[in-house]
Design an enzyme around this catalytic site. Structure first.
Site, PDB file in Angstrom:
ATOM      1  N   ASP A 224       0.811  -1.218   0.000  1.00 49.35           N
ATOM      2  CA  ASP A 224       0.000   0.000   0.000  1.00 49.35           C
ATOM      3  C   ASP A 224       0.852   1.279   0.000  1.00 49.35           C
ATOM      4  O   ASP A 224       0.634   2.177   0.824  1.00 49.35           O
ATOM      5  CB  ASP A 224      -0.920   0.026   1.242  1.00 49.35           C
ATOM      6  CG  ASP A 224      -1.711  -1.251   1.438  1.00 49.35           C
ATOM      7  OD1 ASP A 224      -2.118  -1.852   0.435  1.00 49.35           O
ATOM      8  OD2 ASP A 224      -1.922  -1.640   2.603  1.00 49.35           O
TER       9      ASP A 224
ATOM     10  N   GLU B 151     -11.424  -0.343  -3.662  1.00 48.70           N
ATOM     11  CA  GLU B 151     -10.626   0.228  -2.565  1.00 48.70           C
ATOM     12  C   GLU B 151      -9.413   0.929  -3.163  1.00 48.70           C
ATOM     13  O   GLU B 151      -9.259   1.014  -4.380  1.00 48.70           O
ATOM     14  CB  GLU B 151     -10.160  -0.876  -1.608  1.00 48.70           C
ATOM     15  CG  GLU B 151      -9.214  -1.874  -2.276  1.00 48.70           C
ATOM     16  CD  GLU B 151      -8.713  -2.989  -1.376  1.00 48.70           C
ATOM     17  OE1 GLU B 151      -9.182  -3.132  -0.236  1.00 48.70           O
ATOM     18  OE2 GLU B 151      -7.827  -3.745  -1.832  1.00 48.70           O
TER      19      GLU B 151
END
Ligand code: FUB
Length: 316
Positions: free
Chosen positions: A9, A219
């Site tokens: 991420d 997401e």
């Protein structure tokens, strides 16, 4: 590729002339795997920096840990950072004592941390994956949300429903759940105004539908501006693509434009996009080192805008 610790991420930014990367810090926590993503049981963040793409990577050690966030219980997921008036703001999703994801903020005078968390989550925040974009005029916006393990589908009524859907709206013909956007307050610690939907429209000007798994938002949102246009980029989750949509406003609505990265090794990828020394870069993760879904490694590659406003497809 970052090899010494497992990282995922990656939210990249250019601060003080260097590239700083704010990733999740994946660990083998021994938590069994399930569809809620409980096996992503991360306990702290490490910030990385480098002077150039491909150069030496510095790990600045623990920048913030779950145990130092008064309201948090578990699962420190994908963070992002913004800078304003001499202070760095680290935005992070973590489950509170009731196992509900909220978004918190922590501050530091250094881009490398350590960061000190505010005593409470941001009022009105929920779900995961904050991405904070600062526009040319200094206005900042947080994009956030994620379905399935990110719990966005449990907030459809405006408050949390623990018994709500485990996936999405469970009706493929309804408009898909949207990522959220809120303007940040001047002090960067709260939302300034209501949380709005980031609506993505198809080629006929209609919102993308729940059943459109190749194109709908799942997401991992990010925002960058190129040639005066706002590029909303995101992960399609279960179809493992990175997609983009553009608008003339940071609030949208956004017009779906296409896919700009095909699936990586591993279930998720989560990205960020920055400009550094007149080139654009995509930071993302895969599972090349471990072969395990929850032990990921961060990578970077060049990203190219096309003359017609598109983004070239990256095949990892
Ligand atoms: O790292 C945990 C979660 O996995 C992130 O919040 C999502 O974006 C996905 O990458």
């Amino acid at each position: 590729m970052v090899k010494d610790i497992f990282t995922a991420d990656p939210s990249a930014h250019v601060f003080e002339g260097k590239i700083y990367i704010y990733p999740s810090h994946d660990i083998e926590a021994g938590t069994p795997e399930n569809d809620n993503g409980d096996h992503f049981d991360m306990k702290d963040y490490h910030i990385l920096s480098m002077d150039s793409v491909g150069g030496k990577v510095t790990d600045h050690g623990v920048a913030l840990a779950v145990k130092d966030i008064p309201w948090a219980k578990r699962q420190l997921w994908a963070p992002d950072v913004a800078f304003k008036n001499g202070t760095y703001y680290l935005y992070f999703p973590v489950k509170d004592k009731n196992d509900v994801f909220k978004i918190g903020v922590a501050t530091s005078k250094s881009p490398a941390g350590p960061f000190k968390a505010e005593p409470k989550p941001i009022d009105g925040s929920f779900s995961i994956d904050p991405a904070v974009f600062t526009d040319d005029n200094g206005d900042a916006y947080m994009y956030f949300g994620g379905i399935w393990g990110g719990q966005l589908q449990r907030w459809v009524t405006g408050s949390y429903n623990a018994d709500g859907s485990k996936t999405d709206l469970e009706d493929n013909s309804k408009p898909a759940l949207s990522c959220k956007v809120a303007k940040m307050s001047k002090d960067m610690l709260q939302f300034d105004g209501p949380v709005k939907d980031v609506v993505i429209l198809d080629e006929n000007g209609k919102p993308l539908l729940t059943g459109d798994h190749d194109r709908r938002f799942f997401e991992g949102s990010w925002m960058h501006k190129f040639n005066g246009k706002y590029y909303f980029t995101y992960s399609t989750g279960d179809t493992h693509l990175l997609a983009y949509a553009t608008s003339n406003s940071p609030y949208g609505p956004f017009n779906y434009k296409g896919t700009f990265m095909s699936p990586v090794e591993g279930w998720t990828t989560h990205h960020s996009i920055i400009e550094f020394k007149n080139k654009w870069y995509l930071f993302y993760h895969d599972t090349e080192i471990s072969g395990k879904t929850h032990l990921r490694n961060v990578k970077v590659t060049e990203l190219k805008h096309t003359t017609d406003g598109g983004i070239e497809l990256i095949k990892p």
